[in-house]
Structure formats: structure tokens, C-alpha cells
Design an enzyme around this catalytic site. Structure first.
Site, short mmCIF file in Angstrom:
data_model
loop_
_atom_site.label_atom_id
_atom_site.label_comp_id
_atom_site.label_asym_id
_atom_site.label_seq_id
_atom_site.Cartn_x
_atom_site.Cartn_y
_atom_site.Cartn_z
N ASP A 1 0.80 -1.23 0.00
CA ASP A 1 0.00 0.00 0.00
C ASP A 1 0.83 1.28 0.00
OD1 ASP A 1 0.74 -0.17 2.71
OD2 ASP A 1 -1.23 0.46 3.44
N ASP B 1 -5.19 0.37 6.18
CA ASP B 1 -5.98 0.08 7.39
C ASP B 1 -7.13 1.07 7.54
OD1 ASP B 1 -3.90 -1.64 7.67
OD2 ASP B 1 -2.96 -0.59 9.34
C1 GLA Z 1 0.38 -2.03 8.49
C2 GLA Z 1 0.20 -0.65 7.87
C3 GLA Z 1 -0.50 -0.74 6.51
C4 GLA Z 1 0.20 -1.76 5.60
C5 GLA Z 1 0.46 -3.08 6.33
C6 GLA Z 1 1.30 -4.03 5.53
O1 GLA Z 1 -0.86 -2.60 8.79
O2 GLA Z 1 -0.55 0.16 8.74
O3 GLA Z 1 -0.55 0.53 5.92
O4 GLA Z 1 1.39 -1.23 5.09
O5 GLA Z 1 1.10 -2.88 7.59
O6 GLA Z 1 0.61 -4.45 4.40
#
Ligand code: GLA
Length: 388
Positions: free
Chosen positions: A36, A174
Site C-alpha cells: 500500500d 488500514d
Molecule cells: C500495516 C500498515 C499498513 C500496511 C500493512 C502491511 O498494517 O498500517 O498501511 O502497510 O502494515 O501491508
């Protein structure tokens, strides 16, 4: 749930006035990890577990915050006005970050609020309890102040609060998954331009099982930021050969053609994961849409291998859970989920095999690691909102 919160609110802040209730989910990512912040795709869904709030306006010009998960911390009174991150404010930095970011967006919170928070996302599990608190607080502020904002905007503000106020350089996954969650659907999001599509997760006779490693995440945030810098360094080298906005713009073949320019073997492997994981995610969603759950599961497994060997964010706890899961009857796919370094795995397991899965993987984990993992069969729920 509302009754429980009602009672806690009365005990902490007393009776009277109109108390409103809100909920924001946690999330689990089915595939598309560490893509992301590389302009790639993700495929998360919101859960029916999450964070609740009971809220009433006060006349103190302050946020009076209480968490039923940390009752020993009592009520913290945070005067409205300039918000500053303070380590000793602990979890309250998430609500404070939201007040700060709303102010940055021209929405100055002037109304004092008494708020009780309570969450049922296992702590530090990698199911995004912090993003859940942020999006929940945003939802509360919007409703209490009479403002409107769409879910994408709210997700972007919550991400900015996490990045700039709390100092974690996370991507958008997230906050987006939570703010835009839809019952029984996963969100196929292209982080390059925030275009998205809801994909039904109609898993006849199959459960989504989360296994929580109970490993303390420790240095996770700093290692997360380190992975991000490694990808940025690799991208800068690749850009000297090809005009691309991010690693997500490359196919595996296009990447291999120019990858020698990266030079450094570690950064090469980080970038290789980001490119391949994005392609896998696109392929996995097509497989699911075509009804090929078995291929979806194989791609989940391949995702874990790449996160273990190329991205190096798994560790013995997550590997033990996943590698034992792969050996069980009725397991369609299993992988780590979230940032890694601890946290959870996600597995698709045939309903009739779930009990044996929990027992066998749980036993193997306890024997090897020395403490127990926790297992949850979860359901996919809606995004945030007022619940009463
Ligand atoms: C955490 C981060 C997300 C993403 C994941 C890995 O959850 O908050 O933004 O990068 O790790 O996919």
C-alpha cells in the site's frame, strides 16, 4: 454491547444528558501485504470486532477520555486547542491526533466531549486497533460537531494523523478498509489512485480464521519504517531506467528487466516482493471472482513465502503458525496478515476442519514457541457509524 457501555459511562461520568454510541471495525487483510505504500493493490475487509465509543458533550472545553480496556489509567482530560503528541498520553494520542488533523483540515473542534472507549480487537494483534480508534474518533467528531465527510476523506485524514501525529509511516490500507468497510465484502483497493471495488466474500462452508501469535511487536514500527525506506531507495534506482510512479506499476517481467540497477541484494528482494505481491493480489481477486478459491488459497501461501524470504517480516512465531496451518486438512490458504514481526495470521479453513485446525496448530505452536496462540473465527462487517 450498548448496555455494557451505558453502564461504564454512567459509572465514570455520571448520569444525565444525551449519550450517543458509535462503532468502528478492525480489519484483516486477505492478500496484498506491504504494497500500500508502493502504489500497489490490497484486499482487506472490515471485521465485526472493533472499537466502541459512548459520547456526551461536556462544558469543560476538553476531551475527557476513558478506556475500559485500560481502566487503571483513569480519565485523561485533554484541553482542546493545540494538540501535541506526548508519550505519556499513551493510547489518547490517537484521539488527539484526530482532533489535530481535523484542525489542519479547517475543522476546529471546540465542543468538549466525555468519551468512553472499549474495544474487542485483541491488543497489538495487527488487526488495526489503532486505525479503528482513529476512524471511530473521526466518526464521533463529525457527528458531534454536525460536519459531513465521505469515508475516503476520513480515511486519508486518519492516515495523516497516524503518519504525522503518531509518527508511524503507514500506508492507507488500514484506515481505508475500516472507514469503507462493507459487510460480507472485501475491498479491492488500488493505492496508486484510491480506486476501489467491493468483492463479495461468499465463502460457502469456509471460515476466515485468525491466529494471534501473542508475540509482543517490540521494534515493529521502526522495522516497518525501514522496509518502507528500502523500497523507496530501490524505486529511486529503478526510476533512472523507467518512468514509473511506484513499484506497483511494474509487472514481474518488467521488474526483472531493469532490476540489476538496484545493485544491493537486500533492496532487490524488498522490491521484488512489492512487485510480485501486487501482481499476486490482482490475480487472487480474479481467481476469487471466477470462483476458484483453491487458486486464491495458493496465492495466499505464496504471499507468505515472499513475506518470509524476500521481505523478511515474518519471524519464527508467524512462520510456525502458517507452516503448521499448511499441513492441516481443510486449509485452503494461510499467511501472515498486517505489518508482520508478530501479530496475526489469516487462514481460510473448511468449516468442518476448524476445530482440528485450532487444536493441532495451537498445540504445535505451544510446543515450539513456549506460549499459546489465540484463534478466532471472524465475520466480515460494515464500516463505522452511530449505533444508538
Ligand atoms: C500495516 C500498515 C499498513 C500496511 C500493512 C502491511 O498494517 O498500517 O498501511 O502497510 O502494515 O501491508
Amino acid at each position: 454491547m450498548k448496555e455494557k457501555l451505558q453502564q461504564i459511562f454512567k459509572d465514570v461520568f455520571g448520569e444525565g444528558g444525551e449519550v450517543r454510541y458509535y462503532f468502528a471495525p478492525g480489519r484483516v487483510n486477505l492478500i496484498g501485504e506491504h504494497t500500500d505504500y508502493n502504489g500497489g493493490h490490497v484486499f482487506p475487509c472490515a471485521l465485526t470486532i472493533g472499537t466502541y465509543a459512548a459520547v456526551r458533550p461536556n462544558n469543560k472545553g476538553a476531551l475527557c477520555l476513558y478506556s475500559a480496556n485500560f481502566p487503571e489509567q483513569g480519565v485523561r482530560e485533554i484541553p482542546l486547542g493545540k494538540m501535541v503528541y506526548k508519550a505519556e498520553d499513551d493510547w489518547c494520542n490517537y484521539p488527539k491526533g484526530m482532533v489535530w488533523v481535523f484542525g489542519e483540515a479547517g475543522l476546529e473542534v471546540k465542543q468538549g466531549l466525555d468519551i468512553v472507549y472499549w474495544g474487542n480487537i485483541p491488543n497489538g494483534s495487527g488487526l488495526s486497533s489503532s486505525a479503528s480508534i482513529e476512524v471511530l474518533t473521526g466518526t464521533v467528531l463529525l457527528d458531534q460537531c454536525g460536519w459531513e465527510m465521505d469515508g475516503v476523506q476520513l480515511a486519508l485524514l486518519a492516515q495523516k494523523a497516524e503518519n504525522k501525529f503518531n509518527g508511524v509511516n503507514c500506508g492507507i490500507m488500514d484506515q481505508f478498509a475500516i472507514a469503507m468497510g462493507k459487510k460480507d465484502h472485501a475491498t479491492f483497493l488500488d493505492t496508486a489512485d484510491l480506486s476501489y471495488q467491493y468483492v463479495p466474500i461468499a465463502l460457502e462452508g469456509v471460515k476466515v480464521v485468525i491466529a494471534c501469535s501473542n508475540k509482543k511487536r517490540g521494534l515493529a514500527d521502526s522495522k516497518y519504517n525501514e522496509r518502507r525506506s528500502e523500497c523507496e531507495a530501490a524505486l529511486a534506482k529503478l526510476q533512472t531506467r523507467k518512468d514509473i510512479p511506484g513499484l506497483g506499476a511494474l509487472t514481474n517481467e518488467e521488474f526483472e528487466e531493469i532490476a540489476d540497477v538496484i545493485g544491493d541484494p537486500v533492496k532487490y528482494r524488498r522490491a521484488k516482493h512489492a512487485v510480485a505481491e501486487n501482481q499476486r493480489t490482482i490475480q487472487a481477486v480474479s481467481a476469487l471472482q471466477a470462483g476458484d478459491l483453491s487458486l486464491f488459497g495458493q496465492l495466499m501461501n505464496a504471499s507468505h513465502v515472499s513475506l518470509r524470504d524476500d521481505y523478511e517480516v515474518t519471524g519464527i512465531e508467524l512462520d510456525t503458525l502458517v507452516e503448521n496451518a499448511w499441513q492441516q486438512e481443510g486449509v485452503i490458504g494461510s499467511r501472515m496478515t498486517g505489518a508482520g514481526f508478530g501479530g496475526c495470521t489469516v487462514s481460510l479453513v473448511k468449516e468442518e476442519a476448524v476445530d482440528a485446525f485450532v487444536e493441532n496448530v495451537g498445540k504445535a505452536y505451544l510446543e515450539k514457541i513456549g506460549y499459546a496462540a489465540d484463534f478466532y473465527a471472524v465475520s466480515i462487517g460494515d464500516g463505522p457509524g452511530r449505533i444508538g
